[in-house]
Write a protein that holds these residues in place. Structure first.
Motif, PDB file in Angstrom:
ATOM      1  N   ALA B 119       0.834  -1.119   0.027  1.00 28.28           N
ATOM      2  CA  ALA B 119      -0.161  -0.022  -0.002  1.00 28.28           C
ATOM      3  C   ALA B 119       0.924   1.302  -0.144  1.00 28.28           C
ATOM      4  CB  ALA B 119      -0.820   0.128   1.252  1.00 28.28           C
ATOM      5  N   ASN B 120       1.948   1.415   0.559  1.00 29.65           N
ATOM      6  CA  ASN B 120       2.910   2.449   0.545  1.00 29.65           C
ATOM      7  C   ASN B 120       3.377   2.835  -0.848  1.00 29.65           C
ATOM      8  OD1 ASN B 120       2.822   2.773   3.318  1.00 29.65           O
ATOM      9  ND2 ASN B 120       4.236   1.246   3.786  1.00 29.65           N
ATOM     10  N   ALA B 121       3.743   1.709  -1.552  1.00 30.58           N
ATOM     11  CA  ALA B 121       4.229   1.722  -2.990  1.00 30.58           C
ATOM     12  C   ALA B 121       3.216   2.042  -3.952  1.00 30.58           C
ATOM     13  CB  ALA B 121       5.313   0.667  -3.175  1.00 30.58           C
ATOM     14  N   LYS B 122       2.014   1.841  -3.496  1.00 31.83           N
ATOM     15  CA  LYS B 122       0.774   1.421  -4.326  1.00 31.83           C
ATOM     16  C   LYS B 122       1.075   0.434  -5.535  1.00 31.83           C
ATOM     17  CE  LYS B 122      -0.970   6.208  -3.634  1.00 31.83           C
ATOM     18  NZ  LYS B 122      -1.668   7.671  -4.500  1.00 31.83           N
ATOM     19  N   LYS B 123       1.223  -0.677  -5.294  1.00 32.77           N
ATOM     20  CA  LYS B 123       1.705  -1.743  -6.131  1.00 32.77           C
ATOM     21  C   LYS B 123       0.881  -3.041  -5.653  1.00 32.77           C
ATOM     22  CE  LYS B 123       5.780  -3.597  -6.053  1.00 32.77           C
ATOM     23  NZ  LYS B 123       7.212  -3.539  -6.046  1.00 32.77           N
ATOM     24  N   ILE B 124       0.704  -3.895  -6.479  1.00 28.05           N
ATOM     25  CA  ILE B 124       0.257  -5.227  -6.343  1.00 28.05           C
ATOM     26  C   ILE B 124       1.339  -6.198  -6.837  1.00 28.05           C
ATOM     27  CG2 ILE B 124      -1.861  -4.877  -5.834  1.00 28.05           C
ATOM     28  CD1 ILE B 124      -2.602  -6.143  -8.520  1.00 28.05           C
ATOM     29  N   THR B 125       1.460  -7.420  -6.408  1.00 27.68           N
ATOM     30  CA  THR B 125       2.415  -8.278  -6.939  1.00 27.68           C
ATOM     31  C   THR B 125       1.198  -9.604  -7.415  1.00 27.68           C
ATOM     32  OG1 THR B 125       4.171  -7.654  -5.728  1.00 27.68           O
ATOM     33  CG2 THR B 125       4.398  -9.889  -6.835  1.00 27.68           C
ATOM     34  N   MET B 126       1.419 -10.316  -8.675  1.00 26.75           N
ATOM     35  CA  MET B 126       0.732 -11.153  -9.000  1.00 26.75           C
ATOM     36  C   MET B 126       1.530 -12.336  -9.202  1.00 26.75           C
ATOM     37  SD  MET B 126      -1.694  -8.968 -11.418  1.00 26.75           S
ATOM     38  CE  MET B 126      -0.312  -8.356 -12.118  1.00 26.75           C
ATOM     39  N   LEU B 127       1.229 -13.579  -9.380  1.00 35.00           N
ATOM     40  CA  LEU B 127       1.995 -14.811  -9.798  1.00 35.00           C
ATOM     41  C   LEU B 127       2.848 -14.353 -11.080  1.00 35.00           C
ATOM     42  CD1 LEU B 127      -0.537 -17.940  -9.221  1.00 35.00           C
ATOM     43  CD2 LEU B 127       1.420 -17.094  -7.853  1.00 35.00           C
ATOM     44  N   ARG B 128       2.111 -13.563 -12.052  1.00 26.91           N
ATOM     45  CA  ARG B 128       2.904 -13.376 -13.174  1.00 26.91           C
ATOM     46  C   ARG B 128       3.225 -11.949 -13.559  1.00 26.91           C
ATOM     47  NH1 ARG B 128      -0.645 -17.472 -14.206  1.00 26.91           N
ATOM     48  NH2 ARG B 128      -2.259 -15.952 -15.253  1.00 26.91           N
ATOM     49  N   GLY B 129       3.504 -11.011 -12.413  1.00 28.41           N
ATOM     50  CA  GLY B 129       3.845  -9.668 -12.731  1.00 28.41           C
ATOM     51  C   GLY B 129       3.464  -8.782 -11.600  1.00 28.41           C
ATOM     52  N   GLU B 130       3.508  -7.407 -11.880  1.00 32.07           N
ATOM     53  CA  GLU B 130       3.211  -6.583 -10.918  1.00 32.07           C
ATOM     54  C   GLU B 130       2.332  -5.405 -11.604  1.00 32.07           C
ATOM     55  OE1 GLU B 130       7.287  -6.481  -8.432  1.00 32.07           O
ATOM     56  OE2 GLU B 130       6.965  -5.014  -9.797  1.00 32.07           O
ATOM     57  N   LEU B 131       1.407  -4.786 -10.664  1.00 26.85           N
ATOM     58  CA  LEU B 131       0.797  -3.557 -11.421  1.00 26.85           C
ATOM     59  C   LEU B 131       0.813  -2.529 -10.324  1.00 26.85           C
ATOM     60  CD1 LEU B 131      -2.603  -5.080 -12.589  1.00 26.85           C
ATOM     61  CD2 LEU B 131      -1.030  -3.737 -14.142  1.00 26.85           C
ATOM     62  N   ASN B 132       0.801  -1.261 -10.672  1.00 28.63           N
ATOM     63  CA  ASN B 132       0.952  -0.087  -9.899  1.00 28.63           C
ATOM     64  C   ASN B 132      -0.171   0.515 -10.135  1.00 28.63           C
ATOM     65  OD1 ASN B 132       4.124   0.031 -11.090  1.00 28.63           O
ATOM     66  ND2 ASN B 132       3.794   0.944  -8.859  1.00 28.63           N
ATOM     67  N   TYR B 133      -1.037   1.185  -8.971  1.00 25.43           N
ATOM     68  CA  TYR B 133      -2.126   1.797  -9.054  1.00 25.43           C
ATOM     69  C   TYR B 133      -2.090   3.108  -8.358  1.00 25.43           C
ATOM     70  CZ  TYR B 133      -2.442   0.166  -4.182  1.00 25.43           C
ATOM     71  OH  TYR B 133      -2.028   0.071  -2.978  1.00 25.43           O
ATOM     72  N   ASP B 134      -3.342   3.723  -8.692  1.00 22.33           N
ATOM     73  CA  ASP B 134      -3.440   5.050  -7.902  1.00 22.33           C
ATOM     74  C   ASP B 134      -4.483   4.840  -6.705  1.00 22.33           C
ATOM     75  OD1 ASP B 134      -2.362   7.102  -9.446  1.00 22.33           O
ATOM     76  OD2 ASP B 134      -3.254   6.438 -11.029  1.00 22.33           O
ATOM     77  N   ARG B 135      -5.482   4.091  -7.085  1.00 19.96           N
ATOM     78  CA  ARG B 135      -6.345   3.503  -5.741  1.00 19.96           C
ATOM     79  C   ARG B 135      -6.646   1.914  -6.254  1.00 19.96           C
ATOM     80  NH1 ARG B 135      -8.892   6.937  -2.359  1.00 19.96           N
ATOM     81  NH2 ARG B 135      -8.135   9.134  -2.681  1.00 19.96           N
ATOM     82  N   LEU B 136      -6.680   1.184  -5.239  1.00 20.66           N
ATOM     83  CA  LEU B 136      -7.034  -0.286  -5.276  1.00 20.66           C
ATOM     84  C   LEU B 136      -8.079  -0.624  -4.426  1.00 20.66           C
ATOM     85  CD1 LEU B 136      -5.351  -2.904  -5.739  1.00 20.66           C
ATOM     86  CD2 LEU B 136      -4.980  -3.143  -3.510  1.00 20.66           C
ATOM     87  N   ILE B 137      -8.894  -1.434  -5.401  1.00 21.31           N
ATOM     88  CA  ILE B 137     -10.264  -2.047  -4.710  1.00 21.31           C
ATOM     89  C   ILE B 137     -10.002  -3.448  -4.337  1.00 21.31           C
ATOM     90  CG2 ILE B 137     -12.722  -2.623  -5.371  1.00 21.31           C
ATOM     91  CD1 ILE B 137     -12.887  -0.112  -6.532  1.00 21.31           C
ATOM     92  N   VAL B 138     -10.078  -3.598  -3.208  1.00 22.27           N
ATOM     93  CA  VAL B 138      -9.886  -5.226  -2.955  1.00 22.27           C
ATOM     94  C   VAL B 138     -11.429  -5.908  -2.688  1.00 22.27           C
ATOM     95  CG1 VAL B 138      -9.057  -6.956  -1.143  1.00 22.27           C
ATOM     96  CG2 VAL B 138      -7.748  -4.881  -2.250  1.00 22.27           C
ATOM     97  N   ALA B 139     -11.764  -6.895  -3.335  1.00 25.23           N
ATOM     98  CA  ALA B 139     -13.181  -7.617  -3.354  1.00 25.23           C
ATOM     99  C   ALA B 139     -12.887  -9.037  -3.455  1.00 25.23           C
ATOM    100  CB  ALA B 139     -14.358  -6.811  -4.518  1.00 25.23           C
ATOM    101  N   PRO B 140     -12.474  -9.590  -2.439  1.00 20.36           N
ATOM    102  CA  PRO B 140     -11.976 -11.006  -2.539  1.00 20.36           C
ATOM    103  C   PRO B 140     -13.104 -11.988  -2.011  1.00 20.36           C
ATOM    104  CG  PRO B 140     -10.926 -10.288  -0.560  1.00 20.36           C
ATOM    105  CD  PRO B 140     -12.100  -9.019  -1.202  1.00 20.36           C
ATOM    106  N   GLY B 141     -14.287 -11.454  -1.661  1.00 25.27           N
ATOM    107  CA  GLY B 141     -15.312 -12.398  -1.025  1.00 25.27           C
ATOM    108  C   GLY B 141     -14.859 -13.267   0.264  1.00 25.27           C
ATOM    109  N   VAL B 142     -15.262 -14.088   0.740  1.00 23.12           N
ATOM    110  CA  VAL B 142     -14.932 -14.867   2.093  1.00 23.12           C
ATOM    111  C   VAL B 142     -13.700 -15.774   1.887  1.00 23.12           C
ATOM    112  CG1 VAL B 142     -17.226 -14.232   2.873  1.00 23.12           C
ATOM    113  CG2 VAL B 142     -16.834 -16.501   1.788  1.00 23.12           C
TER     114      VAL B 142
END
Lengths: 138, 426
Positions: B119-142
């Motif tokens: 959240a500090n770097a505004k970045k997510i890491t995935m299995l196959r790469g990374e993405l920068n964001y200005d805002r992130l929405i997390v909607a992962p269910g239960v």
């Protein structure tokens, strides 16, 4: 640069007729009206679960589009919307579900929703087609 | 970083055409080639995430770049999935693609699993790469919490004893087991301690299983072990259906939390009972989805995410918003709630990214139907309104439930499903 793009975006927001009601002229524009506006558009959007995106229901049970359950709200005359909702709210109009919603809204919200939906364009909306579940799904 | 850059360039070219066409079809606005308001990354393509992505694109008039990250290629609806058990729906009636959503709104899509959020770097890491964001929405269910039922944590155990609480092959598995059960067999299921996804869902499931048994295996029964002190949703309605329509089939036992399970023998223990099942369906206790956990959006001693209800921004991470079942909302974890929250959040993000104040008084609706057989349904419906003093969404006046289940409401419920699917996925 940032200011330019922001101004441009605001102009876009205020001139579109797709998502938002029109304003008379630029002098009427203020952050206050913008907030009022977004209040109603988000409330109206929560009606979509039963009445479709922008009130364009893909499945309704009435004799025509604007009557019966899951009615199309897009393009409904504001007087008709208001009369029905106020009837649901005060109990004078028979309801299965809608009284549980209408009673929770203020008269002012109902009036603004009436205007909002009357300004939405009626478009032919169809249900989404289902697919065969793939083996790879979790 | 290389991966992310590569993705951006390649995908931007692909998407630019779609976005251009979309805007042209609106009002013929000329537009810059790069959305000027920044990028929102949405983690999760369920009801909440898909809806947020769509409304961000629509309400920003294409001025916010939206990238959804979702591991599955298809969307399978939990609402109506109990009807697969009853036999009036197939899982293929409830499965949809994302193509229309992507194409109609110029939403970029990455099929991948998120492994880390910075959240500090505004970045997510995935299995196959990374993405920068200005805002992130997390909607992962239960996420299912197996701490109290460790014997069910393995996927092998879940094949024998399905939860069927995330729709998909688990649902099909439970239906197959029900069909294979001999007449005179015992179907045992539980209701976890609230809050959990879909409060009326387990009681609807009991009805659907009972409906199938009544018509196909009338000597069989359904034992419902409820960890709660009583039916927690549509109580009077479900109690009447259990006692009348399904008398002698549904055996409802309140205050009967599961304390252990023997997987091999399908035997379940509660404080009071030890029951051997022919088919055993355990719906585990639940908490906020895994991504919410790894993004540190939950307190150590609390299973759900605390948010600001004007924006759905996490109270623990700036520029990170949480939607849907993971939110500590004090309201039903339903599909309609997830989409209503998503719209308030999208609305607020468009305002915030344009430098404007978000709506200070959100109001939205929730309607939730439950089917008691193949045709009859009943509803609970409420308006929720922001209380500025309590800083919570509270139930407005006038909400309530059906007088009784009916075929008329069954038709409404089918219409509801068609409309919420089209609203979420097209």
């Amino acid at each position: 640069m940032k200011k330019l793009s922001l101004n441009r975006f605001l102009i876009l927001l205020l001139t579109t007729s797709v998502c938002l009601p029109k304003f008379g002229n630029a002098a009427e524009v203020s952050s206050f009206t913008a907030v009022q506006n977004t209040h109603i558009r988000a409330l109206a959007a929560s009606c979509a679960a039963c009445h479709g995106t922008f009130g364009n229901s893909v499945a309704s049970s009435g004799a025509d589009d604007n009557s019966g359950a899951n009615a199309v709200l897009a393009g409904m005359k504001s007087a008709e919307f208001k009369e029905k909702m106020l009837g649901f709210k005060d109990g004078s109009r028979k309801a299965t579900v809608m009284h549980h919603h209408a009673k929770g809204l203020t008269v002012n919200e109902i009036e603004q929703l009436a205007v909002h939906f009357s300004e939405q364009k009626r478009v032919v909306a169809t249900p989404i087609k289902s697919q065969t579940l793939k083996a790879s799904h979790e | 970083m290389n991966n992310a850059n590569h993705f951006n360039r390649r995908d931007f070219i692909k998407t630019a055409g779609v976005v251009g066409a979309l805007l042209l079809s609106n009002n013929g606005f000329a537009r810059a080639t790069k959305p000027p308001l920044g990028r929102v990354v949405v983690v999760g393509g369920g009801y909440a995430g898909a809806t947020a992505a769509k409304y961000l694109r629509m309400w920003s008039l294409g001025n916010i770049e939206v990238i959804v990250v979702e591991p599955n290629a298809q969307f399978v609806s939990c609402p109506l999935s109990n009807l697969v058990l009853g036999g009036s729906k197939s899982i293929n009636d409830l499965t949809f693609g994302y193509d229309a959503l992507k194409a109609n709104h110029g939403i970029k899509w990455v099929q991948d699993t998120v492994t880390a959020v910075d959240a500090n770097a505004k970045k997510i890491t995935m299995l196959r790469g990374e993405l920068n964001y200005d805002r992130l929405i997390v909607a992962p269910g239960v996420d299912f919490n197996y701490d109290s039922l460790p014997m069910l944590a393995s996927s092998e155990a879940q094949q024998q004893i399905p939860h069927a609480w995330k729709a998909g092959w688990q649902t099909v598995n439970l239906r197959n087991q029900l069909e294979a059960m001999p007449d005179g067999g015992v179907f045992v299921m539980n209701v976890p301690k609230a809050p959990y996804r879909c409060p009326p869902g387990p009681y609807e499931r009991a009805c659907q299983v009972a409906f199938y048994l009544k018509n196909n295996k009338p000597k069989s029964k359904v034992i419902v072990l409820d960890a709660n002190a009583e039916i927690i949703s549509k109580k009077g309605l479900f109690a009447k259906v259990f006692n009348e329509t399904y008398a002698g089939i549904v055996d409802y036992r309140p205050d009967n939390a599961i304390t252990g399970v023997d997987v091999a023998s399908k035997t379940v223990n509660t404080e009071f009972d030890k029951i051997k099942a022919d088919v055993l369906n355990i719906i585990p206790p639940q908490r906020a989805g895994k991504i919410a956990q790894l993004a540190h959006l939950i307190e150590p001693d609390y299973p759900w995410c605390e948010v600001d209800f004007l924006t759905y921004e996490s109270k623990l991470a700036k520029n990170v918003h949480v939607l849907g079942d993971s939110v500590a909302a004090g309201q039903p974890k339903s599909a309609h709630m997830a989409t209503s929250q998503a719209k308030v959040c999208a609305n607020a993000i468009v305002q915030l990214m344009a430098g404007l104040a978000p709506d200070p008084m959100p109001v939205f609706a929730n309607t939730c139907y439950s089917f008691v057989d193949d045709k009859q349904a009943m509803h609970v419906a409420n308006v929720f309104r922001y209380d500025a003093n309590k800083k919570l969404m509270l139930s407005a006046e006038g909400g309530g439930v059906s007088m009784s289940p009916s075929e008329k409401e069954g038709a409404y419920a089918q219409n509801w499903a068609q409309n919420i699917w089209a609203d979420t996925l097209t």
